[in-house]
Design an enzyme around this catalytic site. Structure first.
Site, PDB file in Angstrom:
ATOM      1  CG  ASP A 174      -3.790   5.040  -2.254  1.00 17.86           C
ATOM      2  OD1 ASP A 174      -2.985   4.102  -1.978  1.00 17.86           O
ATOM      3  OD2 ASP A 174      -4.847   5.008  -1.657  1.00 17.86           O
TER       4      ASP A 174
ATOM      5  CG  ASP B 195      -1.771   1.197   1.163  1.00 22.54           C
ATOM      6  OD1 ASP B 195      -1.927   1.896   0.167  1.00 22.54           O
ATOM      7  OD2 ASP B 195      -2.290   1.390   2.357  1.00 22.54           O
TER       8      ASP B 195
END
Length: 507
Positions: free
Chosen positions: A394, A204
């Site tokens: 992201d 992530d």
């Protein structure tokens, strides 16, 4: 850090797949500062199918919470997100239709007669309820899967495989990224402890804490933390507890536990006594059997870390095991069937992109996220007129989420696109529209397949599809949250030391 909704978990993710334990044993610490690469696996949902409109709302819920956290703004309350999801449910079923579904990562809430939701939070930004059986003993989703209740409002959809394993990377110093569901998350495999054991980890770029479940982990929903691999003194002789606690709240879900030290192996590079967390308590987003990963590795800058520790790539660089604290991503697309996703620590894998197209951008985010200026955007060569935008890039977000006016401006240029009135859009599944984002003077096109994210009717691939671009009202009027809808179309790299990020066209 944050995650959520069947919109998969907007989350949305990444798993590291390593070769074998024997291969790890044969790879001692290298001090020649090589970069390393791990395969990234696409993770598929293990739950029954869910209507694409509900997946969309879950992704939107997760995204707006995630962006609110990133921008230090107040996020919508859980009740507000529940109301949005229920509104979409009733638009599909009608007020009297009961959506009865067991808790899972992709689940949605069922309203009780008192119009409240049972407080069961999941990765996707909504609460869920325990299943209620019909007179026939089957719930609505189960009936749909058996071919019953088939109509334009059916809520079930086919289920893709839970994880699509990445191919072995072409670079021997890389790890592949496995794919979760329909490109909702990306995972990789690393080894932790003594003896080393494999852990599947979500990668992530939008958070900065690294954790796995503890041996004594308890779910906030009661009971244990699911069918996962856990870490503690019973399984690892090198495990040491620092007697310091941590807590991380994501866009959808949270963990709390202890900061510990233990040995971590990433593609054979050894981080002895690395400091990270073990979660003694997990929200159901993480503790569910349906969650395919054992922990999460945040790859933003460590100044974001709730544990106040270096991220693994920062530690690798400080110990001269990689040249620099660089992390690079190649995200695979399930529809391509190549499964060549990978994550590289220490450099960029030039076999994955055209070096002539590489642009390096200043990180304009002071908090530690990866955010760059967007020069322009267009659809089929027509400028959207949207200027002065920035994008947080992201990997943990499935969709591209922008302010409502911006989303409308983009879709107005896509023939056949329509707003659903609730933040989402549909586009023809056969669209050939090319959405382009310009960074650093370089155009990066989004494949039309990523715009036509998922058919509303799986039996009608030429009908309407949920758009991979949605609107979210959290954040400023010029701020975008750009996830895998875009990132599958570019090579993406971050550099902590230089505080820059890079993009290049894939080959």
């Amino acid at each position: 850090m944050q995650l959520t909704l069947t919109m998969t978990s907007l989350l949305g993710g990444l798993f590291l797949m390593l070769a074998t334990l024997d291969a790890v044993k044969a790879a001692p610490n290298e001090v020649n500062k090589q970069s390393i690469t791990l395969p990234l696996t696409k993770v598929q949902s293990t739950t029954p199918g869910l209507h694409p409109q509900l997946r969309l709302q879950q992704h939107i819920n997760r995204s707006v919470r995630r962006l609110a956290r990133m921008k230090r703004r107040e996020a919508p309350s859980s009740r507000e997100l529940e109301e949005r999801l229920y509104k979409r449910v009733t638009s599909l079923q009608g007020e009297d239709g009961a959506l009865e579904r067991r808790y899972n990562r992709m689940g949605v809430p069922r309203r009780s007669s008192s119009h409240t939701f049972e407080k069961r939070f999941n990765r996707h930004g909504v609460h869920q309820t325990r299943p209620k059986k019909s007179a026939a003993g089957n719930n609505l989703v189960a009936n749909n899967r058996k071919g019953k209740n088939k109509n334009k409002n059916q809520l079930a959809a086919p289920v893709p495989p839970p994880i699509t394993t990445a191919d072995q990377p072409s670079d021997t110093d890389s790890l592949g990224l496995d794919i979760e569901a329909q490109d909702i998350g990306y995972l990789a495999t690393i080894q932790i402890g003594t003896p080393p054991r494999n852990f599947e980890i979500l990668m992530d770029s939008g958070s900065a804490d690294f954790w796995v479940g503890a041996e004594n982990c308890q779910s906030q929903d009661g009971g244990g933390c699911g069918n996962h691999i856990f870490l503690g003194a019973q399984s690892s002789s090198s495990f040491q507890d620092t007697n310091t606690q941590f807590q991380v709240t994501y866009g959808t879900g949270s963990v709390q536990g202890d900061i510990i030290t233990d040995n971590v192996l990433i593609a054979g590079l050894n981080l002895p006594g690395h400091t990270f967390g073990v979660a003694t308590t997990e929200s159901v987003d993480f503790s569910s059997d349906q969650t395919p990963f054992d922990g999460l590795m945040g790859l933003a800058k460590s100044q974001l870390s709730e544990q106040q520790t270096d991220t693994p790539p920062e530690s690798l660089a400080k110990q001269n095991l990689i040249p620099d604290a660089i992390v690079s991503f190649k995200l695979a697309r399930l529809a391509d069937g190549n499964n060549d996703g990978e994550i590289t620590f220490g450099s960029l894998d030039q076999t994955k992109f055209d070096p002539a197209t590489l642009v390096t951008l200043d990180n304009v985010n002071a908090d530690g996220f990866w955010e760059a200026a967007v020069d322009a955007s267009s659809v089929d060569g027509t400028d959207t007129g949207l200027q002065g935008r920035t994008a947080i890039l992201d990997t943990g977000t499935t969709l591209m989420v922008v302010p409502a006016d911006d989303a409308t401006a983009i879709h107005n240029l896509i023939q056949g696109a329509q707003s659903d009135g609730q933040g989402g859009f549909t586009v023809p599944c056969t669209t050939n529209a090319t959405v382009v984002l310009t960074f650093g003077g370089r155009d990066f096109a989004i494949d039309p397949r990523d715009i036509a994210f998922q058919p509303l009717d799986p039996n009608d691939p030429s009908g309407d599809c949920v758009s991979g671009i949605a609107s979210g009202e959290i954040g400023g009027p010029t701020e975008w949250l750009v996830g895998d809808t875009f990132l599958k179309n570019a090579y993406f790299s971050t550099d902590v030391g230089k505080n820059t990020l890079s993009l290049a066209k894939l080959v």
